[in-house]
Design a protein around this motif. Sequence first.
Motif: not given
Length: 101
Positions: A56-78
């Motif tokens: 679910h965290l990876y899906l959330f990261a994908a949804a964040v990237k969908k809104e802001n492509t400058s944010i990647d999964t590793e950013d979200v996982l922090r």
Amino acid sequence: MPELKLSKPIDINGEKVDKLTYNFEDMTARDKVEATKEFKKSANVVMMQEFDSDYHLYLFAAAVKKENTSIDTEDVLRMNAKDSIKAEALVRDFFFLTSEE
């Protein structure tokens, strides 16, 4: 777009970020496939997607990237653990609990 207010800011691209906007509505099957590939590349296996909080965290990261492509999964996982629980719940509620089937 909806946003997740973080209880503890994270550093992304040299800036302190205290909220993450996300976009589940416009995610495509391709976005989901890419999130799944990234999850598996981290030596994870999706057992039951409805209950896999790490996935679910990876899906959330994908949804964040969908809104802001400058944010990647590793950013979200922090994000801190408390905020990750909120992110997991957002994914579960959107993708799995609101299903009419």
